[in-house]
Each structure stands twice: as structure tokens, then as C-alpha cells.
Write an enzyme that holds these catalytic residues in place. Structure first.
Site, mmCIF file in Angstrom:
data_model
loop_
_atom_site.group_PDB
_atom_site.id
_atom_site.type_symbol
_atom_site.label_atom_id
_atom_site.label_comp_id
_atom_site.label_asym_id
_atom_site.label_seq_id
_atom_site.Cartn_x
_atom_site.Cartn_y
_atom_site.Cartn_z
ATOM 1 N N ALA A 24 0.801 -1.225 0.000
ATOM 2 C CA ALA A 24 0.000 0.000 0.000
ATOM 3 C C ALA A 24 0.835 1.278 0.000
ATOM 4 O O ALA A 24 0.426 2.293 -0.559
ATOM 5 C CB ALA A 24 -0.932 0.000 1.206
ATOM 6 N N THR A 28 -0.344 4.787 -1.889
ATOM 7 C CA THR A 28 -0.872 5.966 -1.195
ATOM 8 C C THR A 28 -0.261 7.250 -1.750
ATOM 9 O O THR A 28 -0.929 8.281 -1.800
ATOM 10 C CB THR A 28 -0.629 5.891 0.331
ATOM 11 N N HIS A 121 -3.923 -9.779 -5.489
ATOM 12 C CA HIS A 121 -5.334 -9.565 -5.150
ATOM 13 C C HIS A 121 -6.162 -9.107 -6.346
ATOM 14 O O HIS A 121 -7.219 -8.520 -6.187
ATOM 15 C CB HIS A 121 -5.455 -8.547 -4.013
ATOM 16 N N CYS A 154 -22.090 -9.690 -18.933
ATOM 17 C CA CYS A 154 -21.146 -10.043 -19.986
ATOM 18 C C CYS A 154 -21.830 -9.975 -21.348
ATOM 19 O O CYS A 154 -22.932 -10.499 -21.525
ATOM 20 C CB CYS A 154 -20.639 -11.450 -19.721
HETATM 21 ZN ZN LIG Z 1 -19.338 -14.285 -19.971
#
Ligand SMILES: [Zn+2]
Length: 250
Positions: A24, A28, A121, A154
Site C-alpha cells: 500500500a 498511497t 489480489h 457479460c
Molecule cells: Zn461471460
């Protein structure tokens, strides 16, 4: 060679496989708001609204809240890479750095020109279809949500779109974690930058690298749990230190 920056630059120049981990502290400085603590996002929004369970139960409501959160914290301001991102991209271009592993989800390493980036992540820059995995820019999904398409779907298969980040309560994808451990395990210099080294799996990576014999450098404003056992422990603003490091290597 008592200057720690010169000394670390020398170690980087001598190393064969340098891997960086960023946290982080790198984001920042680009104005990415912090989530925890005083003035953090979770003082204004209810964290539970953004849980994976909430997404599954009510994806339309989830996207509406996500839109509010985005407007409150980012508005129209464009978030740009800072000196730390640019320095890491430069180190890779110059052949000093093999990869960046990041805990951040802002996509700023790629924006700065880093090519080998492992996002532990996921990324906020994209949205992903939960059915077929097709990805599109998150901005497109937000625009459609703002126009009332809740949840946005989608265009390929009609599946619900989800931000391509790991949500609270959602398990981490295996692939980036496995890749990060491989990179750490065969690095000979591991550079942890702007990470408090307190959250797994990131916290385990420097230890993994050290066990495999790598030199460990920790660059962070504050001490981390690994600072005492690091070969280089530099307490500094990463947006100043990394560009200085690049300069020392020239
Ligand atoms: Zn899809």
C-alpha cells in the site's frame, strides 16, 4: 560505500534475479485512499456491503454501492503512477528487475510500464464475467452500472460481471500466489517496498526468499516484522528512495 542506497544499488547490480514486492505504501503516494484507519474508506462505507457474499446474494445492489464508493473516493480524478512505480518499471527495462509482485489492485505498475507484474489480489482496472471469465475495462462496467444496468452483464454469455479484484470473503486465486512463491524462491535479492509485511500471502514471500538464500531488502516508512532480519532495512519514502536507487545504478 557507507551510503545505504549506494550499497543496495551495488547488491542489485550484483544479483542475478531481483524480485520486488510492493504494498500500500507505493499506492498511497498516488492518492489512492487508504481503507483502514482514520479517514479511511471504512469510516464512511459499510465494509459488509462489499463482501463476496453480498455480491453473490445481490449483485445489482453490490454494483450500485460500488459505484457510490468509487464516486466518493475517486470522482473524476485520474490516478497516476508515482516515482516508485516509474523507478520499478525502469529497473525492469534496464534488466535489473525480473518481476513485481504486488498487493495493490490499482494497476499502476502496468500503467508505469512494468511488464511482469503478479497481482496477488487482482485488479480494480478490470471487471470479469463470473461465468466465462471474459474481461473488460472496469470503467465500461461502471458506466453501464451508472446507466442503470444492475448488475452489468457479460456481452458474450450474459453472465454477471464482477470487479476483477479479490473481494472480502472471497478466496484468493491460486495462480498468482503460486507464481509469486516461485519467483521469491528463486530470487537472489528480494526487495520489499512499501509493504507492512503483515498480510498473507505477501508477508510470507520475503521469508521464503530468505530461506532460499536471497538477500532481503526492506524499504518502508516504518519498521516491519521482518526489518530486524533484513540485510538492508531502509526507512524512507519509497517515492524518493526508489528513484535515488535507479540513479545510483546509472
Ligand atoms: Zn461471460
Amino acid at each position: 560505500m557507507d551510503d545505504p542506497i549506494e550499497s543496495l544499488a551495488g547488491a542489485i547490480a550484483d544479483a542475478e534475479r531481483v524480485v520486488a514486492l510492493t504494498g500500500a505504501g507505493v499506492s498511497t503516494a498516488s492518492g489512492i485512499p487508504s481503507f483502514r484507519g482514520e479517514g479511511g474508506i471504512w469510516e464512511q462505507f459499510d465494509q459488509r456491503d462489499f463482501h463476496y457474499r453480498r455480491f453473490n446474494a445481490d449483485p445489482g445492489g453490490f454494483w450500485r454501492d460500488r459505484l457510490d464508493l468509487r464516486d466518493a473516493f475517486y470522482g473524476d480524478s485520474e490516478v497516476e503512477p508515482n516515482g516508485a512505480h516509474h523507478a520499478l518499471a525502469e529497473l525492469e527495462r534496464e534488466g535489473y528487475l525480473e518481476a513485481v509482485v504486488t498487493q495493490n489492485v490499482d494497476g499502476l505498475h502496468a500503467a508505469a510500464g512494468s511488464e511482469t507484474v503478479v497481482e496477488l489480489h487482482g485488479t480494480n482496472r478490470e471487471a470479469e464475467c463470473v461465468e466465462c471469465g471474459r474481461r473488460l475495462p472496469a470503467e465500461t462496467a461502471f458506466e453501464r452500472a451508472a446507466e442503470g444496468e444492475l448488475p452489468p452483464r457479460c456481452e458474450g454469455c450474459g453472465g454477471v460481471l464482477k470487479p476483477a479484484v479479490v473481494l472480502f470473503g472471497e478466496s484468493m486465486p491460486d495462480e498468482p500466489t503460486i507464481r509469486a512463491h516461485e519467483l521469491a524462491g528463486r530470487s537472489d535479492l528480494f526487495l520489499a517496498v512499501g509493504s507492512s509485511l503483515q498480510v498473507q500471502p505477501a508477508a510470507g514471500l520475503p521469508a521464503r526468499a530468505q530461506r532460499s538464500g536471497a538477500t532481503l531488502a526492506v524499504v518502508n516508512l516504518e519498521a516491519t516484522p521482518l526489518s530486524d532480519r533484513a540485510d538492508y532495512d531502509l526507512r524512507a519514502d519509497v517515492t524518493e528512495l526508489l528513484p535515488a536507487l535507479v540513479e545510483a545504478l546509472e
